[in-house]
Design an enzyme around this catalytic site. Sequence first.
Site, short mmCIF file in Angstrom:
data_model
loop_
_atom_site.label_atom_id
_atom_site.label_comp_id
_atom_site.label_asym_id
_atom_site.label_seq_id
_atom_site.Cartn_x
_atom_site.Cartn_y
_atom_site.Cartn_z
N ARG A 72 36.39 45.52 22.91
CA ARG A 72 36.46 46.97 23.18
C ARG A 72 36.11 47.40 24.60
NH1 ARG A 72 34.11 50.92 18.78
NH2 ARG A 72 32.12 49.93 19.27
N ASP A 73 35.71 46.48 25.46
CA ASP A 73 35.43 46.87 26.85
C ASP A 73 35.91 45.79 27.81
OD1 ASP A 73 34.58 48.56 28.87
OD2 ASP A 73 32.52 47.82 28.85
N LEU A 74 37.12 45.31 27.57
CA LEU A 74 37.69 44.27 28.43
C LEU A 74 38.09 44.87 29.77
CD1 LEU A 74 38.61 41.30 28.51
CD2 LEU A 74 40.85 42.09 27.71
N THR A 120 35.77 51.63 28.98
CA THR A 120 36.03 51.97 30.37
C THR A 120 37.43 52.59 30.44
OG1 THR A 120 34.66 50.11 31.09
CG2 THR A 120 36.19 51.06 32.71
#
Length: 247
Positions: A72-74, A120
Amino acid sequence: DISHPNIVDIIDFGDTVFDGKACKYIIMEFLDGESLASRMRREGVTIRESLQIIAQTGSALAASHGKGVIHRDLKPENVFLCNRQGDRNYVKLLDFGIAKLTTDQGALSQKTRTGMVIGTPTYMSPEQCDGKGNIDARADIYALGVMMFELLTGRVPFPGDGFGEVLVAHLTREPDAPRSINPNIPPELEAIVLRCMRKKREERFQSMNDMLMALNDPGPHYQAWMQGAPAPTTGGAPFLPASQQMA
């Protein structure tokens, strides 16, 4: 628990007392190298290097998804490039801080409230931007497509001055064709990027293993893309490159 060579090793964690105060600690392996974000700012990466990095990151995510963990925050800041046996592009995936643990029955970890936007913005999938919850592995596939777009073209697909502007772009705008920015990109790779970044997750690769198969042999996927057909699938089996398959 995932135990994959491209995911940072967690050596220990627990509770302790430091300077008279209770605190929690986590011990990870030491990594010698730099983040992908730093490499991109300093010198950039070639198309060949981009594929090497994306394939390793995708392999780590496929293992993660196999355990029910969605990152979820790659983003490039969470992809670390190490020096390993003469290879300066050995990937270690970091920072599962907002990862979501799921099973067929639903979330096992603390649930994100509906309407809460986490991640992000530059790399967030439309469904994350919409804040409706029910995030699955296809959100990571979208983010990996954004990263691949950036590596191949030198810029992100939806730059913006504000949080809201970027969210709206992910929800409503189609990305520019990567080859319109960098004509040196093979059309087969452009098709992979654009498949990853479809607004409707049903139109993306349906698993990270399907994307890895396309990266390893882009031809069949490119034919399907040009015909408007869904991406070829591995049939649910983990994808192994030819060099790793049993004879």
